[in-house]
Motif scaffolding. Structure first.
Motif, PDB file in Angstrom:
ATOM      1  N   PHE A  81       0.753  -1.202   0.159  1.00  0.00           N
ATOM      2  CA  PHE A  81       0.048   0.163  -0.149  1.00  0.00           C
ATOM      3  C   PHE A  81       1.029   1.509   0.003  1.00  0.00           C
ATOM      4  CE2 PHE A  81      -2.923  -3.327   1.534  1.00  0.00           C
ATOM      5  CZ  PHE A  81      -4.028  -3.150   0.817  1.00  0.00           C
ATOM      6  N   GLY A  82       2.095   0.990   0.055  1.00  0.00           N
ATOM      7  CA  GLY A  82       2.926   2.118  -0.301  1.00  0.00           C
ATOM      8  C   GLY A  82       3.856   2.016  -1.588  1.00  0.00           C
ATOM      9  N   SER A  83       3.423   0.926  -2.419  1.00  0.00           N
ATOM     10  CA  SER A  83       4.073   0.600  -3.581  1.00  0.00           C
ATOM     11  C   SER A  83       3.666   1.530  -4.637  1.00  0.00           C
ATOM     12  CB  SER A  83       4.014  -0.684  -3.871  1.00  0.00           C
ATOM     13  OG  SER A  83       2.749  -0.964  -4.128  1.00  0.00           O
ATOM     14  N   LYS A  84       4.610   1.493  -5.856  1.00  0.00           N
ATOM     15  CA  LYS A  84       4.131   2.449  -6.972  1.00  0.00           C
ATOM     16  C   LYS A  84       2.913   1.917  -7.619  1.00  0.00           C
ATOM     17  CE  LYS A  84       6.774   1.375 -10.549  1.00  0.00           C
ATOM     18  NZ  LYS A  84       7.626   1.264 -11.812  1.00  0.00           N
ATOM     19  N   ASN A  85       2.737   0.719  -7.904  1.00  0.00           N
ATOM     20  CA  ASN A  85       1.644   0.075  -8.284  1.00  0.00           C
ATOM     21  C   ASN A  85       0.332   0.678  -7.627  1.00  0.00           C
ATOM     22  OD1 ASN A  85       2.945  -1.093 -10.317  1.00  0.00           O
ATOM     23  ND2 ASN A  85       3.072  -2.963  -9.499  1.00  0.00           N
ATOM     24  N   HIS A 150       8.335   4.819  -0.495  1.00  0.00           N
ATOM     25  CA  HIS A 150       7.207   4.250   0.127  1.00  0.00           C
ATOM     26  C   HIS A 150       6.922   5.261   1.282  1.00  0.00           C
ATOM     27  CE1 HIS A 150       7.419   0.495  -1.792  1.00  0.00           C
ATOM     28  NE2 HIS A 150       6.402   0.010  -1.271  1.00  0.00           N
ATOM     29  N   ALA A 151       7.872   5.672   2.052  1.00  0.00           N
ATOM     30  CA  ALA A 151       7.424   6.547   3.374  1.00  0.00           C
ATOM     31  C   ALA A 151       7.080   8.058   2.721  1.00  0.00           C
ATOM     32  CB  ALA A 151       8.846   6.769   3.941  1.00  0.00           C
ATOM     33  N   MET A 152       7.875   8.356   1.556  1.00  0.00           N
ATOM     34  CA  MET A 152       7.491   9.805   1.132  1.00  0.00           C
ATOM     35  C   MET A 152       6.320   9.808   0.485  1.00  0.00           C
ATOM     36  SD  MET A 152      10.139  12.440  -0.694  1.00  0.00           S
ATOM     37  CE  MET A 152       9.715  14.123  -1.599  1.00  0.00           C
ATOM     38  N   ILE A 153       6.124   9.172  -0.828  1.00  0.00           N
ATOM     39  CA  ILE A 153       5.075   9.348  -1.547  1.00  0.00           C
ATOM     40  C   ILE A 153       3.785   8.672  -0.856  1.00  0.00           C
ATOM     41  CG2 ILE A 153       4.283   8.450  -4.009  1.00  0.00           C
ATOM     42  CD1 ILE A 153       7.045   8.402  -4.773  1.00  0.00           C
ATOM     43  N   GLY A 154       3.922   7.562  -0.091  1.00  0.00           N
ATOM     44  CA  GLY A 154       2.838   6.866   0.685  1.00  0.00           C
ATOM     45  C   GLY A 154       2.460   7.817   1.955  1.00  0.00           C
ATOM     46  N   GLY A 155       3.483   8.325   2.427  1.00  0.00           N
ATOM     47  CA  GLY A 155       3.154   9.369   3.597  1.00  0.00           C
ATOM     48  C   GLY A 155       2.428  10.544   2.933  1.00  0.00           C
ATOM     49  N   TRP A 176     -10.850  12.510  14.708  1.00  0.00           N
ATOM     50  CA  TRP A 176      -9.654  12.087  15.601  1.00  0.00           C
ATOM     51  C   TRP A 176      -9.252  10.420  15.527  1.00  0.00           C
ATOM     52  CZ3 TRP A 176      -5.637  14.560  17.158  1.00  0.00           C
ATOM     53  CH2 TRP A 176      -5.758  15.700  17.438  1.00  0.00           C
ATOM     54  N   VAL A 177     -10.505   9.540  15.345  1.00  0.00           N
ATOM     55  CA  VAL A 177     -10.338   8.283  15.161  1.00  0.00           C
ATOM     56  C   VAL A 177     -10.033   7.664  14.034  1.00  0.00           C
ATOM     57  CG1 VAL A 177     -11.584   5.962  14.965  1.00  0.00           C
ATOM     58  CG2 VAL A 177     -11.985   7.470  17.048  1.00  0.00           C
ATOM     59  N   ILE A 178     -10.467   8.342  12.718  1.00  0.00           N
ATOM     60  CA  ILE A 178     -10.075   7.928  11.418  1.00  0.00           C
ATOM     61  C   ILE A 178      -8.688   8.374  11.125  1.00  0.00           C
ATOM     62  CG2 ILE A 178     -10.372   8.321   8.993  1.00  0.00           C
ATOM     63  CD1 ILE A 178     -13.430   8.608   9.571  1.00  0.00           C
ATOM     64  N   SER A 179      -8.149   9.668  11.831  1.00  0.00           N
ATOM     65  CA  SER A 179      -6.874  10.315  11.796  1.00  0.00           C
ATOM     66  C   SER A 179      -6.057   9.399  12.163  1.00  0.00           C
ATOM     67  CB  SER A 179      -6.993  11.644  12.131  1.00  0.00           C
ATOM     68  OG  SER A 179      -7.724  12.491  11.259  1.00  0.00           O
ATOM     69  N   GLY A 180      -6.248   8.899  13.461  1.00  0.00           N
ATOM     70  CA  GLY A 180      -5.232   7.940  14.343  1.00  0.00           C
ATOM     71  C   GLY A 180      -5.115   6.816  13.488  1.00  0.00           C
ATOM     72  N   VAL A 181      -6.156   6.065  13.078  1.00  0.00           N
ATOM     73  CA  VAL A 181      -5.883   4.934  12.144  1.00  0.00           C
ATOM     74  C   VAL A 181      -5.257   5.144  11.053  1.00  0.00           C
ATOM     75  CG1 VAL A 181      -7.247   3.276  10.792  1.00  0.00           C
ATOM     76  CG2 VAL A 181      -8.154   3.929  12.893  1.00  0.00           C
ATOM     77  N   LEU A 182      -5.274   6.015  10.264  1.00  0.00           N
ATOM     78  CA  LEU A 182      -4.576   6.429   9.145  1.00  0.00           C
ATOM     79  C   LEU A 182      -2.860   6.863   9.539  1.00  0.00           C
ATOM     80  CD1 LEU A 182      -6.657   8.774   7.007  1.00  0.00           C
ATOM     81  CD2 LEU A 182      -6.198   6.367   6.546  1.00  0.00           C
ATOM     82  N   ALA A 183      -2.889   7.431  10.636  1.00  0.00           N
ATOM     83  CA  ALA A 183      -1.636   7.719  11.109  1.00  0.00           C
ATOM     84  C   ALA A 183      -0.670   6.508  11.491  1.00  0.00           C
ATOM     85  CB  ALA A 183      -1.344   8.539  12.261  1.00  0.00           C
ATOM     86  N   ILE A 184      -1.389   5.378  12.078  1.00  0.00           N
ATOM     87  CA  ILE A 184      -0.802   4.247  12.421  1.00  0.00           C
ATOM     88  C   ILE A 184      -0.530   3.386  11.175  1.00  0.00           C
ATOM     89  CG2 ILE A 184      -1.227   2.004  13.333  1.00  0.00           C
ATOM     90  CD1 ILE A 184      -3.116   3.170  15.550  1.00  0.00           C
ATOM     91  N   TRP A 185      -1.226   3.634   9.938  1.00  0.00           N
ATOM     92  CA  TRP A 185      -1.208   3.002   8.979  1.00  0.00           C
ATOM     93  C   TRP A 185       0.280   3.428   7.981  1.00  0.00           C
ATOM     94  CZ3 TRP A 185      -2.219  -1.401   6.841  1.00  0.00           C
ATOM     95  CH2 TRP A 185      -2.202  -1.646   5.539  1.00  0.00           C
ATOM     96  N   ILE A 186       0.441   4.661   7.999  1.00  0.00           N
ATOM     97  CA  ILE A 186       1.506   5.408   7.610  1.00  0.00           C
ATOM     98  C   ILE A 186       2.428   4.781   8.226  1.00  0.00           C
ATOM     99  CG2 ILE A 186       2.921   7.468   7.393  1.00  0.00           C
ATOM    100  CD1 ILE A 186      -0.276   8.916   7.042  1.00  0.00           C
ATOM    101  N   PHE A 187       2.721   4.663   9.732  1.00  0.00           N
ATOM    102  CA  PHE A 187       3.890   4.167  10.440  1.00  0.00           C
ATOM    103  C   PHE A 187       4.116   2.680  10.011  1.00  0.00           C
ATOM    104  CE2 PHE A 187       5.275   1.593  13.880  1.00  0.00           C
ATOM    105  CZ  PHE A 187       6.467   2.106  14.188  1.00  0.00           C
ATOM    106  N   LEU A 188       3.154   2.170   9.711  1.00  0.00           N
ATOM    107  CA  LEU A 188       3.252   0.560   9.489  1.00  0.00           C
ATOM    108  C   LEU A 188       3.797   0.374   8.120  1.00  0.00           C
ATOM    109  CD1 LEU A 188       0.011  -1.354  10.865  1.00  0.00           C
ATOM    110  CD2 LEU A 188       2.301  -1.565  11.736  1.00  0.00           C
ATOM    111  N   ILE A 189       3.481   1.256   7.067  1.00  0.00           N
ATOM    112  CA  ILE A 189       4.218   1.020   5.720  1.00  0.00           C
ATOM    113  C   ILE A 189       5.565   1.364   5.891  1.00  0.00           C
ATOM    114  CG2 ILE A 189       4.239   2.236   3.724  1.00  0.00           C
ATOM    115  CD1 ILE A 189       1.255   2.561   3.704  1.00  0.00           C
ATOM    116  N   ARG A 193       9.241  -1.297   5.372  1.00  0.00           N
ATOM    117  CA  ARG A 193      10.401  -1.292   4.623  1.00  0.00           C
ATOM    118  C   ARG A 193      11.696  -1.355   5.814  1.00  0.00           C
ATOM    119  NH1 ARG A 193       8.830  -2.218   0.114  1.00  0.00           N
ATOM    120  NH2 ARG A 193      10.549  -0.853  -0.984  1.00  0.00           N
ATOM    121  N   VAL A 194      11.810  -1.121   6.693  1.00  0.00           N
ATOM    122  CA  VAL A 194      12.634  -1.537   7.605  1.00  0.00           C
ATOM    123  C   VAL A 194      12.807  -2.970   7.885  1.00  0.00           C
ATOM    124  CG1 VAL A 194      13.886  -0.917   9.978  1.00  0.00           C
ATOM    125  CG2 VAL A 194      12.838   0.881   8.683  1.00  0.00           C
TER     126      VAL A 194
END
Length: 236
Positions: A81-85, A150-155, A176-189, A193-194
């Protein structure tokens, strides 16, 4: 407030609530902007000036402690979900959805413009810094390492969704709930990579910083452009 009619009091309360929300938005955007700039310059200093490797090594070691077949499968799922495709077709699909609704059509331009410019910005910086990828990558990846795409474009993509939620969802708790879930998703992406050893932690941190930095600038410029177009239409 006592001299106002009930309807006027209700309007005043709504206006006050809107101004309070607007102020919070501005504060969050400024904190994000300044924090992103500082984080990016810190990462470039650590990696290319001081050439310190402690952060990256500790991050790889931390990811190794959580390594197991189930987690690896999950990380492969998340990293897609952070990939180019995904980002190409995801951006086009989201833009197409917003085209359906007249009041939100300008969001389609924002989505495509931010996705395209962030990608160009990322590739330019990768060529400039020319940092090779880790030799221990679990999957074969082409291209350079710093900053993580992934971090930059996906973020920037998922961060834009946070912005859209924050500016369109009315209930504050749901915002706040939706934003929090999306923030966690950004972190997981970024963590994926690491975990998969295709990026150093410093690549990911710099990618987040550059992505959020550019997102704030792009939103500001697009908003000014939208306001200018609105004034031109009004005069016409």
């Amino acid at each position: 407030m006592q001299d106002l009619t009930p309807q006027q009091q209700q309007t005043a309360r709504r206006t006050g609530a809107f101004l309070a929300t607007l102020s919070l938005q501005m504060i969050l955007l400024w904190v994000l902007f300044v924090g992103s700039v500082l984080l990016f310059f810190w990462m470039t200093t650590v990696v290319f000036v001081a050439q310190e490797k402690a952060l990256d090594q500790e991050a790889f070691q931390l990811a190794k402690e959580y390594t197991n077949p189930q987690m690896t499968r999950f990380m492969f799922f998340v990293t897609f979900f952070g990939s180019k495709n995904f980002l190409i077709f995801g951006s086009l699909a989201l833009a197409a959805v917003f085209l359906i609704f007249k009041r939100w059509r300008f969001y389609s331009i924002k989505i495509i413009a931010i996705a395209a410019t962030t990608t160009l910005f990322n590739q330019t910086m990768k060529l400039f810094f020319s940092r090779p990828r880790p030799a221990t990558a679990l999957i074969e990846q082409n291209g350079l390492s710093f900053p993580s795409g992934h971090a930059m474009i996906g973020g920037a993509f998922w961060g834009l969704l946070v912005y859209l939620v924050w500016t369109n969802v009315r209930p504050l708790w749901l915002r706040w709930v939706i934003s929090g879930v999306l923030a966690i998703w950004i972190f997981l992406i970024g963590f994926s990579r690491v975990y998969l050893n295709v990026h150093y932690a410093s690549d990911v941190l710099a990618g987040w910083a550059a992505g959020f930095f550019w997102l704030v600038i792009a939103l500001y410029l697009l908003k000014k452009w939208q306001e200018k177009l609105g004034r031109k239409v009004s005069r016409w």
